[in-house]
Design a protein around this motif. Structure first.
Motif, PDB file in Angstrom:
ATOM      1  N   GLU A 367       0.837  -1.211   0.000  1.00 21.83           N
ATOM      2  CA  GLU A 367       0.000   0.000   0.000  1.00 21.83           C
ATOM      3  C   GLU A 367       0.869   1.257   0.000  1.00 21.83           C
ATOM      4  N   TRP A 368       1.927   1.269   0.822  1.00 26.03           N
ATOM      5  CA  TRP A 368       2.827   2.426   0.832  1.00 26.03           C
ATOM      6  C   TRP A 368       3.496   2.599  -0.528  1.00 26.03           C
ATOM      7  N   ASN A 369       3.893   1.485  -1.118  1.00 31.68           N
ATOM      8  CA  ASN A 369       4.514   1.539  -2.451  1.00 31.68           C
ATOM      9  C   ASN A 369       3.562   2.164  -3.466  1.00 31.68           C
ATOM     10  N   ALA A 370       2.279   1.737  -3.434  1.00 31.85           N
ATOM     11  CA  ALA A 370       1.284   2.298  -4.358  1.00 31.85           C
ATOM     12  C   ALA A 370       1.096   3.790  -4.119  1.00 31.85           C
ATOM     13  N   ASN A 371       1.056   4.209  -2.853  1.00 27.09           N
ATOM     14  CA  ASN A 371       0.919   5.631  -2.534  1.00 27.09           C
ATOM     15  C   ASN A 371       2.092   6.444  -3.084  1.00 27.09           C
ATOM     16  N   LEU A 372       3.305   5.942  -2.827  1.00 28.08           N
ATOM     17  CA  LEU A 372       4.492   6.670  -3.264  1.00 28.08           C
ATOM     18  C   LEU A 372       4.590   6.726  -4.787  1.00 28.08           C
ATOM     19  N   THR A 373       4.213   5.637  -5.447  1.00 34.39           N
ATOM     20  CA  THR A 373       4.215   5.633  -6.914  1.00 34.39           C
ATOM     21  C   THR A 373       3.251   6.681  -7.450  1.00 34.39           C
ATOM     22  N   ALA A 374       2.051   6.762  -6.850  1.00 31.43           N
ATOM     23  CA  ALA A 374       1.069   7.771  -7.274  1.00 31.43           C
ATOM     24  C   ALA A 374       1.599   9.176  -7.026  1.00 31.43           C
ATOM     25  N   ILE A 375       2.273   9.381  -5.890  1.00 25.46           N
ATOM     26  CA  ILE A 375       2.829  10.704  -5.562  1.00 25.46           C
ATOM     27  C   ILE A 375       3.868  11.120  -6.592  1.00 25.46           C
ATOM     28  N   VAL A 376       4.753  10.195  -6.959  1.00 27.79           N
ATOM     29  CA  VAL A 376       5.785  10.499  -7.960  1.00 27.79           C
ATOM     30  C   VAL A 376       5.152  10.817  -9.310  1.00 27.79           C
ATOM     31  N   ILE A 377       4.160  10.019  -9.724  1.00 31.00           N
ATOM     32  CA  ILE A 377       3.528  10.241 -11.025  1.00 31.00           C
ATOM     33  C   ILE A 377       2.812  11.584 -11.059  1.00 31.00           C
TER      34      ILE A 377
END
Length: 593
Positions: A367-377
């Motif tokens: 879940e944290w990985n998905a959040n961070l990926t969305a933040i970067v995008i």
């Protein structure tokens, strides 16, 4: 026979599906020109197109990550082409910027961005990985933006490239650090770490040795066969081979491609390699941005909107603050610091690699990985918009006036306005005959450069009446307008003829229509800047084709006469009369069809 046809039909039915390819190409061909025409840039066009056709748009694609992984080849090829422009000697001169400026910016940015996760209540290790990943700027976006703005080879662009190269190198120790921070990672033996570093250095040595001693002879052998597609295949083999070797050694694929380009930058085949790779690079880089747009997971954003809404501005503002502060500390001017801050504010593609590695070893949850990926995008999507705001509202850079004198009390017999390539050539006959010149220009750097060659040029805008008086236009015998801006030339001619009617004005014209405009403003003489050189080229071409000297002179005189006639007709009857004359002359010479 019937069975064979049925099998063929079944194979065709279940063969390669071209629909996804058509959708990708159509999305790019529609969105990118529209966004470019609207002034929003190509990157934002690709990102918007990806979002439209992705899982949260029209749903043509469901696995955006698969497209991103494939399209990362575009980033790899892009860095190879950049490497071709970076000879080893030039790269060596950048070492201070890479390991000085780059280390300072990356180190301070990591320290600042770690606090975002800590203040949001996440563990220290996860906060460190989150902040560090965001520090790694998008090479693809920054390089594309620099290329579109024509700043790749300028000093400000070169400094940004230096920082990006350091960030690419930093991915190696950061991945090792992630393994160390993992639960149980501190138990890994020193031998394992030494082995990993040794493998990475070994890969670097292999690429350097192969590039230095094998690649150029290989291309020489292949060139003897004269098969163009084999050269293209060899170029792709070199790029992808170096990239894969680096990746297998735990380094960055992009760094491998860049190093291969640097090693081939002094090869006699450099220009052909660049031409062979360029079409693949552009298409795959566009595909990468499409994939990033598709990967924007709206469900993750909706479920964690508070974290995302806080993290995106927090990461970007802190990173911009560090970038601006480092730039100003190292004596960059304000405009360069602002541009660097805006261009490098986003996270990048290497963040995905770091976050994936941290998830595998248990530092980040899925879940944290998905959040961070969305933040970067999201930060990548915002960057083109921030560039637009920067270009619209940022104060324009004021050129340094060090060593430049303003025009005041000049009294040359000839006033020359503009000292670029045209003005420099026009001044030579006048100086050769001993005529005194008062020269003014609006480019401080050009003025400083001219002084190195013994020319005294003063700063002054010839379109201002007070400057013309200060430059001595009222007492000059002649005014020569050799500026490079069409509107400025027209304003100067009109102003000079109105205020100093007894002083003849000779003016540089950029086009035929500009020449007519200058005549209307009262120029005593105008010359299209390419006219005489083109006429000389035509004269030489006739002579080399075997025409007699008499025929050449008659032909050139006829061309000049027809040109003068067209000018006269356009002054009276406009373009239609001139076109009619041209059409008639072409028909007479057999060129009307």
């Amino acid at each position: 026979m019937s069975d064979t046809l049925d099998h063929a039909a079944d194979a065709a039915h279940h063969g390669f599906d071209l629909l996804p390819v058509i959708v990708l190409l159509a999305a790019a061909c529609i969105a990118v020109p529209l966004f470019r025409r609207a002034g929003l840039g190509t990157v934002l066009g690709y990102l918007a197109a990806g979002l439209l056709i992705g899982p949260y748009g029209l749903g043509f694609f469901q696995d955006a990550q698969a497209i991103i992984h494939f399209a990362e080849l575009g980033v790899v090829l892009f860095l190879f082409i950049i490497g071709l422009e970076m000879q080893p000697s030039r790269l060596w001169t950048m070492r201070g910027e890479i390991f000085g400026l780059g280390v300072m910016q990356v180190g301070l940015a990591i320290f600042a961005l770690v606090w975002v996760g800590i203040l949001l209540g996440y563990p220290l290790e996860a906060s460190f990985v989150a902040g560090t990943g965001f520090v790694l700027t998008s090479t693809a976006i920054v390089f594309q933006m620099l290329q579109e703005r024509g700043q790749m080879t300028q000093p400000a662009g070169r400094r940004m490239i230096s920082i990006l190269l350091l960030e690419d190198l930093a991915i190696v120790p950061l991945l090792i650090l992630v393994a160390f921070l993992a639960p149980g990672g501190e138990e890994a033996t020193m031998a394992d770490r030494v082995t990993a570093i040794g493998i990475g250095l070994g890969a670097l040595v292999i690429v350097v040795v192969a590039g230095r001693y094998l690649l150029d002879p290989m291309f020489r052998i292949l060139a003897r066969f004269g098969v163009r597609e084999i050269m293209t295949a060899a170029a792709l083999l070199v790029v992808l081979g170096a990239a894969v070797l680096m990746a297998e050694a735990g380094l960055s694929m992009a760094m491998g491609a860049f190093l291969a380009g640097v090693l081939l930058s002094e090869s006699t085949f450099r220009h052909q390699l660049e031409a062979d790779i360029e079409p693949f690079r552009g298409l795959l880089l566009g595909l990468f941005f499409l994939g990033v747009g598709m990967a924007l997971d709206l469900d993750v954003i909706a479920a964690n909107w508070v974290v995302v809404a806080i993290s995106v501005p927090a990461f970007m503002i802190l990173k911009m603050t560090v970038i601006y502060g480092v730039a100003r500390f190292l004596k960059a001017d304000r405009s360069e610091a602002l541009l660097r801050m805006v261009l490098m504010a986003q996270g990048g593609e290497f963040a995905f690699v770091l976050y994936a590695a941290a998830t595998q070893v248990g530092i980040l949850t899925p879940e944290w990985n998905a959040n961070l990926t969305a933040i970067v995008i999201i930060s990548m999507v915002l960057t083109p918009l921030m560039i637009l705001l920067h270009d619209r509202f940022a104060p324009k850079a004021q050129p340094s006036m060090d060593g430049v004198e303003t025009a005041e009390g000049l009294a040359g017999r000839v006033l020359l306005i503009g000292f670029g390539r045209f003005g420099q050539i026009a001044s030579q006959p006048l100086l050769a005959r001993g005529h005194s010149l008062s020269i003014i220009d609006t480019d401080p750097q050009a003025i400083r450069d001219a002084e190195k060659f013994g020319f005294k040029v003063f700063y002054g805008d010839g379109s201002r009446l007070d400057i013309l008086h200060a430059a001595g236009a009222h007492q000059a015998s002649l005014i020569v307008v050799a500026a490079s801006d069409r509107d400025a030339i027209s304003r100067i001619v009109e102003l000079a003829r109105h205020e100093f009617p007894m002083v003849p004005v000779l003016a540089r014209a950029l086009t035929r229509q500009h020449a007519l405009e200058l005549v209307a403003h009262g120029a005593a003489f105008q010359i299209r800047e390419t006219y005489e050189s083109a006429m000389l080229m035509g004269r030489e071409a006739l002579a080399r084709l075997g025409e007699t000297a008499e025929t050449v002179e008659e032909t050139m005189a006829d061309v000049r006469a027809r040109d003068a006639e067209r000018m006269a007709l356009e002054q009276v009857g406009g373009m239609d009369a001139s076109k009619a004359l041209i059409h008639g002359n072409l028909n007479q010479t057999g060129g009307g069809h």
